[in-house]
Design an enzyme around this catalytic site. Structure first.
Site, short mmCIF file in Angstrom:
data_model
loop_
_atom_site.label_atom_id
_atom_site.label_comp_id
_atom_site.label_asym_id
_atom_site.label_seq_id
_atom_site.Cartn_x
_atom_site.Cartn_y
_atom_site.Cartn_z
N SER A 1 24.74 -73.84 30.09
CA SER A 1 23.55 -73.58 29.27
C SER A 1 23.54 -74.37 27.98
O SER A 1 22.53 -74.43 27.29
CB SER A 1 23.48 -72.08 28.95
OG SER A 1 24.62 -71.70 28.19
N GLN B 1 34.35 -73.97 31.71
CA GLN B 1 34.25 -72.75 30.94
C GLN B 1 34.47 -71.53 31.84
O GLN B 1 34.53 -70.40 31.36
CB GLN B 1 32.87 -72.66 30.28
CG GLN B 1 32.58 -73.81 29.34
CD GLN B 1 31.15 -73.82 28.86
OE1 GLN B 1 30.75 -72.96 28.07
NE2 GLN B 1 30.36 -74.76 29.34
N ASN B 2 34.53 -71.75 33.14
CA ASN B 2 34.62 -70.65 34.10
C ASN B 2 36.06 -70.15 34.24
O ASN B 2 37.01 -70.92 34.10
CB ASN B 2 34.11 -71.11 35.47
CG ASN B 2 32.65 -71.53 35.41
OD1 ASN B 2 31.91 -71.11 34.53
ND2 ASN B 2 32.24 -72.38 36.34
N TYR C 1 38.17 -55.87 34.61
CA TYR C 1 38.75 -57.12 35.10
C TYR C 1 39.33 -56.99 36.50
O TYR C 1 39.30 -57.95 37.28
CB TYR C 1 39.80 -57.64 34.10
CG TYR C 1 39.14 -58.36 32.96
CD1 TYR C 1 38.73 -59.68 33.07
CD2 TYR C 1 38.84 -57.69 31.77
CE1 TYR C 1 38.08 -60.33 32.05
CE2 TYR C 1 38.19 -58.33 30.73
CZ TYR C 1 37.81 -59.65 30.87
OH TYR C 1 37.14 -60.29 29.85
N CYS D 1 61.48 -56.68 28.81
CA CYS D 1 60.22 -56.63 28.05
C CYS D 1 59.37 -55.42 28.42
O CYS D 1 59.29 -54.45 27.69
CB CYS D 1 59.41 -57.92 28.26
SG CYS D 1 57.88 -57.94 27.27
N HIS E 1 38.48 -71.41 28.81
CA HIS E 1 38.35 -69.97 28.57
C HIS E 1 39.39 -69.15 29.32
O HIS E 1 39.30 -67.93 29.36
CB HIS E 1 36.94 -69.48 28.93
CG HIS E 1 35.89 -70.01 28.01
ND1 HIS E 1 34.55 -70.09 28.36
CD2 HIS E 1 35.96 -70.47 26.74
CE1 HIS E 1 33.86 -70.59 27.35
NE2 HIS E 1 34.70 -70.82 26.35
N GLU F 1 17.60 -75.90 34.98
CA GLU F 1 16.55 -76.01 33.97
C GLU F 1 17.05 -76.85 32.81
O GLU F 1 18.24 -77.16 32.71
CB GLU F 1 16.13 -74.62 33.47
CG GLU F 1 17.29 -73.84 32.86
CD GLU F 1 16.91 -72.41 32.52
OE1 GLU F 1 15.77 -72.01 32.79
OE2 GLU F 1 17.78 -71.69 31.99
#
Length: 304
Positions: free
Chosen positions: A246, A135-136, A97, A207, A153, A272
């Protein structure tokens, strides 16, 4: 309802949701590619929902780590983006990440991101609304100037504490000193094996818990509050665009088809056809940065 049922329950300290779709969505006639007709729908719409996927960021050079060649070292995203992988080797997952965060520093929003942001700003002055449901996790919509964004997400640039659950924005580069210079994608690169105490840590007083990326990993459920907001937006939208997705990642793949099922015009913009194409009123094929801007440009009926 767009989201037919949301079952909420507690999982550790985080709220999660499971979504079950029960509505059958009939296929329509072959979708139109008539931009003039779409623009007439666009001119009438007051609440526009734009659902975006990886394809909208592809022209910015954002790697997806999926499909042939989509590897970081010898792993694909589904190998590392899981709670199990983080539990077994948090150092390796943070290297992955960290690399993705650093890559994004060299990427810029493309014409599709900018067209969406400009459209939102312009229509808001007319009392109309645009919401981006993405969703990115790359935050390119934010950087393009979009304001009303639902990130289903999560985000590369947010962290969540494994101990106290606090979620915070974090744009540090590197995110912690131990990750500086780490994360090379070369298959021959050696794992850094950073001690867990040197990985990103919570700064909340008292913490100091281990931080994880605030993204939805494989095997995890989507945030219930985000899903509730998505439901509200899709219920009131009178035009829906599906851009660069997609239509195979659930539950997001069912959002637009269920909007179409209640008679709302849905337009797909993609390189597509997808499994959902035949359910939509419009389909425009090509790179998102090329085909989307003309669709969202100022209509002749709009005030100047």
């Amino acid at each position: 309802m767009i989201v037919q049922r949301v079952t909420r329950w507690a999982l550790t300290s985080h709220l999660c949701a499971r979504v079950r779709f029960t509505c059958r969505v009939p296929e329509m006639a072959r979708p139109s590619s008539n931009l003039t007709k779409f623009r007439e729908e666009f001119a009438k719409a007051n609440h526009i929902a734009i659902i975006t996927g990886a394809g909208v960021s592809a022209e910015s050079g954002v790697p997806t780590f999926r499909g042939a060649g989509g590897y970081w070292r010898k792993w694909q995203a589904q190998d590392l983006a899981t709670p199990g992988a983080f539990s077994r080797d948090p150092s390796l997952v943070w290297e992955f990440y960290h690399y993705r965060r650093e890559v994004m520093s060299s990427k810029e929003p493309n014409a599709a991101h900018l067209a969406i942001a400009e459209c939102e700003a312009r229509l808001s002055q007319q009392g109309r609304s645009v919401v981006v449901i993405t969703q990115n996790i790359d935050e390119l919509h934010h950087r393009a100037g979009s304001k009303h964004i639902l990130e289903i997400h999560g985000s590369l640039f947010k962290t969540r504490c494994m101990s106290c659950g606090e979620v915070k924005e974090n744009h540090k580069s590197p995110i912690c000193p131990a990750l500086e210079g780490k994360g090379a994608p070369d298959p021959k690169a050696k794992d850094a094996r950073i001690p867990v105490d040197d990985l990103p840590r919570c700064e909340r007083q008292g913490c100091h818990g281990l931080l994880r990326p605030h993204v939805v990993w494989f095997g995890e459920t989507l945030d219930a509050d985000i899903l509730a907001s998505v439901e509200q937006e899709l219920e009131k939208c009178d035009l829906c665009l599906v851009v660069g997705t997609s239509s195979i990642v659930y539950p997001a793949a069912m959002f637009a088809p269920q909007v179409a099922a209640r008679g709302v015009p849905v337009a797909e913009f993609n390189t597509e056809s997808t499994p959902a194409t035949m359910r939509f009123m419009y389909h425009f094929e090509g790179p998102c940065g090329t085909i989307l801007p003309p669709a969202l440009a100022r209509h002749k009926s709009e005030p100047i």
